[in-house]
Design an enzyme around this catalytic site. Sequence first.
Site, PDB file in Angstrom:
ATOM      1  N   GLY A  10       0.844  -1.210   0.000  1.00 45.47           N
ATOM      2  CA  GLY A  10       0.000   0.000   0.000  1.00 45.47           C
ATOM      3  C   GLY A  10       0.866   1.242   0.000  1.00 45.47           C
ATOM      4  N   GLY A  13      -0.015   5.155  -1.116  1.00 47.40           N
ATOM      5  CA  GLY A  13      -0.996   5.945  -0.389  1.00 47.40           C
ATOM      6  C   GLY A  13      -0.385   7.090   0.398  1.00 47.40           C
ATOM      7  CD  GLN A  14      -2.673  11.243   4.483  1.00 45.05           C
ATOM      8  OE1 GLN A  14      -3.527  10.463   4.930  1.00 45.05           O
ATOM      9  NE2 GLN A  14      -2.562  12.485   4.907  1.00 45.05           N
ATOM     10  CG  ASP A  36      -0.607   0.719  -3.917  1.00 44.94           C
ATOM     11  OD1 ASP A  36      -1.729   0.434  -4.385  1.00 44.94           O
ATOM     12  OD2 ASP A  36      -0.454   1.492  -2.958  1.00 44.94           O
ATOM     13  CG  ASP A  51      -5.344  -7.888  -4.698  1.00 39.14           C
ATOM     14  OD1 ASP A  51      -5.489  -7.568  -3.496  1.00 39.14           O
ATOM     15  OD2 ASP A  51      -6.304  -8.128  -5.452  1.00 39.14           O
ATOM     16  CB  ILE A  52      -3.059  -6.943   0.536  1.00 38.74           C
ATOM     17  CG1 ILE A  52      -2.784  -7.529   1.926  1.00 38.74           C
ATOM     18  CG2 ILE A  52      -4.451  -6.328   0.523  1.00 38.74           C
ATOM     19  CD1 ILE A  52      -1.446  -8.114   2.126  1.00 38.74           C
ATOM     20  CE1 TYR A 141      -9.675   2.547   8.356  1.00 41.40           C
ATOM     21  CE2 TYR A 141     -10.376   4.228   9.932  1.00 41.40           C
ATOM     22  CZ  TYR A 141      -9.367   3.616   9.191  1.00 41.40           C
ATOM     23  OH  TYR A 141      -8.083   4.071   9.295  1.00 41.40           O
TER      24      TYR A 141
HETATM   25  P1  NAD Z   1      -4.410   5.374   1.550  1.00 33.12           P
HETATM   26  O1  NAD Z   1      -5.822   5.057   1.164  1.00 33.12           O
HETATM   27  O2  NAD Z   1      -3.851   6.700   1.217  1.00 33.12           O
HETATM   28  O3  NAD Z   1      -3.426   4.265   0.938  1.00 33.12           O
HETATM   29  C1  NAD Z   1      -3.741   2.899   0.923  1.00 33.12           C
HETATM   30  C2  NAD Z   1      -3.003   2.268  -0.245  1.00 33.12           C
HETATM   31  O4  NAD Z   1      -3.344   0.883  -0.269  1.00 33.12           O
HETATM   32  C3  NAD Z   1      -3.414   2.854  -1.613  1.00 33.12           C
HETATM   33  O5  NAD Z   1      -2.282   3.257  -2.342  1.00 33.12           O
HETATM   34  C4  NAD Z   1      -4.135   1.704  -2.288  1.00 33.12           C
HETATM   35  O6  NAD Z   1      -3.949   1.659  -3.703  1.00 33.12           O
HETATM   36  C5  NAD Z   1      -3.507   0.508  -1.612  1.00 33.12           C
HETATM   37  N1  NAD Z   1      -4.370  -0.670  -1.694  1.00 33.12           N
HETATM   38  C6  NAD Z   1      -5.716  -0.730  -1.608  1.00 33.12           C
HETATM   39  N2  NAD Z   1      -6.134  -1.985  -1.785  1.00 33.12           N
HETATM   40  C7  NAD Z   1      -5.032  -2.743  -1.973  1.00 33.12           C
HETATM   41  C8  NAD Z   1      -4.834  -4.117  -2.211  1.00 33.12           C
HETATM   42  N3  NAD Z   1      -5.861  -4.980  -2.338  1.00 33.12           N
HETATM   43  N4  NAD Z   1      -3.568  -4.568  -2.341  1.00 33.12           N
HETATM   44  C9  NAD Z   1      -2.508  -3.711  -2.263  1.00 33.12           C
HETATM   45  N5  NAD Z   1      -2.648  -2.384  -2.063  1.00 33.12           N
HETATM   46  C10 NAD Z   1      -3.905  -1.912  -1.920  1.00 33.12           C
HETATM   47  O7  NAD Z   1      -4.289   5.082   3.105  1.00 33.12           O
HETATM   48  P2  NAD Z   1      -3.247   5.722   4.150  1.00 33.12           P
HETATM   49  O8  NAD Z   1      -3.839   6.989   4.630  1.00 33.12           O
HETATM   50  O9  NAD Z   1      -1.892   5.697   3.601  1.00 33.12           O
HETATM   51  O10 NAD Z   1      -3.406   4.675   5.332  1.00 33.12           O
HETATM   52  C11 NAD Z   1      -2.575   3.548   5.456  1.00 33.12           C
HETATM   53  C12 NAD Z   1      -3.001   2.774   6.689  1.00 33.12           C
HETATM   54  O11 NAD Z   1      -2.968   3.641   7.836  1.00 33.12           O
HETATM   55  C13 NAD Z   1      -4.417   2.208   6.641  1.00 33.12           C
HETATM   56  O12 NAD Z   1      -4.444   0.971   7.315  1.00 33.12           O
HETATM   57  C14 NAD Z   1      -5.228   3.216   7.420  1.00 33.12           C
HETATM   58  O13 NAD Z   1      -6.355   2.637   7.997  1.00 33.12           O
HETATM   59  C15 NAD Z   1      -4.225   3.638   8.478  1.00 33.12           C
HETATM   60  N6  NAD Z   1      -4.542   4.950   9.034  1.00 33.12           N
HETATM   61  C16 NAD Z   1      -4.419   6.077   8.278  1.00 33.12           C
HETATM   62  C17 NAD Z   1      -4.754   7.304   8.824  1.00 33.12           C
HETATM   63  C18 NAD Z   1      -4.629   8.582   8.035  1.00 33.12           C
HETATM   64  O14 NAD Z   1      -5.026   9.643   8.549  1.00 33.12           O
HETATM   65  N7  NAD Z   1      -4.100   8.534   6.820  1.00 33.12           N
HETATM   66  C19 NAD Z   1      -5.196   7.375  10.159  1.00 33.12           C
HETATM   67  C20 NAD Z   1      -5.352   6.196  10.883  1.00 33.12           C
HETATM   68  C21 NAD Z   1      -4.988   4.982  10.325  1.00 33.12           C
HETATM   69  C1  AKB Z   2      -9.940   8.343   8.487  1.00 35.07           C
HETATM   70  O1  AKB Z   2     -10.405   9.488   8.617  1.00 35.07           O
HETATM   71  O2  AKB Z   2     -10.566   7.354   8.076  1.00 35.07           O
HETATM   72  C2  AKB Z   2      -8.501   8.132   8.902  1.00 35.07           C
HETATM   73  C3  AKB Z   2      -8.409   7.654  10.304  1.00 35.07           C
HETATM   74  C4  AKB Z   2      -8.467   8.604  11.424  1.00 35.07           C
HETATM   75  O3  AKB Z   2      -8.303   6.465  10.521  1.00 35.07           O
HETATM   76  N1  AKB Z   2      -7.788   9.364   8.699  1.00 35.07           N
END
Ligand code: NAD
Ligand code: AKB
Length: 317
Positions: A10, A13-14, A36, A51-52, A141
């Site tokens: 992944g 992603g962000q 990814d 693909d996870i 979620y």
């Molecule tokens: P994101 O949505 O920006 O990135 C997720 C990435 O996973 C994407 O690039 C997507 O293409 C990839 N992905 C989706 N399905 C997939 C699959 N089947 N196989 C492989 N890759 C796949 O999410 P993020 O913000 O980077 O968050 C990453 C993790 O951190 C997540 O578990 C999220 O729940 C957790 N998280 C994020 C935040 C936040 O504010 N960003 C806060 C709390 C928790």
């Molecule tokens: C969301 O808003 O879904 C995420 C989180 C706090 O897990 N940024």
Amino acid sequence: MKSEAILIIGSNGQIGTELAESLRGIYGTNNVVCSDLKLPAIETGPFEIIDILDRNGVYAIIKKYNITQVYLLAAMLSATAEKNPKFAWDLNMQGLFNILDAAKEGLIKKVYWPSSIAVFGPTTPSILTPQYTVMEPNTIYGISKQAGERFCEYYFQKYNVDVRSIRYPGLIGHKSAPGGGTTDYAVHIYHEAIKNGKYTCFLNEQTTLPMMYMPDALRATISIMEAPAENVKIRSSYNIAGMSFNPLEIAASIQKHIPNFTIDFAPDFRQAIADSWPKSIDDAEARQDWFWKNEFDLQKMTDDMMLNLTKLYKQSV
Ligand code: NAD
Ligand code: AKB
């Protein structure tokens, strides 16, 4: 340079975009494999399409690179998950099982899996939410993250899997775009302030949420992964805190840079999600066990976001 072979799943992603950069700085570019569903816009080192949900495919990549640590970031976030609950559950849970099982079978030594403040729900005490408290999440979620935490602890206790986890608050950064979360407004607001001088917020003005600047989140992530195993006493997931603010307060911090910036409000379905989450977090255990300490408050984050995004938009014209 430290010797580990790391796989980030992944990574487009962000968080992944920035975490890859940090880990490659520490472990060396070729020792951090990104992956990814699609190729990234720019490739900066080894990359595999994964693909996870494809367990055999994931195992094959782990074996190909002799991976020792996996950072599992692939998941569906809160807002998108509400629109597709069944698939969100399957993705968030089966993805985690595939990696926990790889560790149980001895293919990898250490796993990082992020949880979220979404594990808490409307019946949780919302001010300085403690590590151990009522947890009745009412979003798909949050339910998947809470179940994921239970399984992480279970795999640690039953199978000695070295899995480490943090409950991130909403994350804010200038290098990558957020993907489908409820806290995403706190990233969009900076871009709109610079581009248009105004922003319409999908949460109402009273919505105070726990948030964190990306450099703090990256430090926390790498700190918990590098901590001696005996210091990681909680194997479900650790509370960590950065700052808490509502949309009016972040707008005021931006107005110090753009005095004419305006904000208005058009709350949508994400309001109910935000209303079910804590306003602030007590992270005493993380501070004590692996010496976590945040560096950024709201104004310090805004100053840095404005500096970097202003530069970015100037370069792109
Ligand atoms: P994101 O949505 O920006 O990135 C997720 C990435 O996973 C994407 O690039 C997507 O293409 C990839 N992905 C989706 N399905 C997939 C699959 N089947 N196989 C492989 N890759 C796949 O999410 P993020 O913000 O980077 O968050 C990453 C993790 O951190 C997540 O578990 C999220 O729940 C957790 N998280 C994020 C935040 C936040 O504010 N960003 C806060 C709390 C928790
Ligand atoms: C969301 O808003 O879904 C995420 C989180 C706090 O897990 N940024």
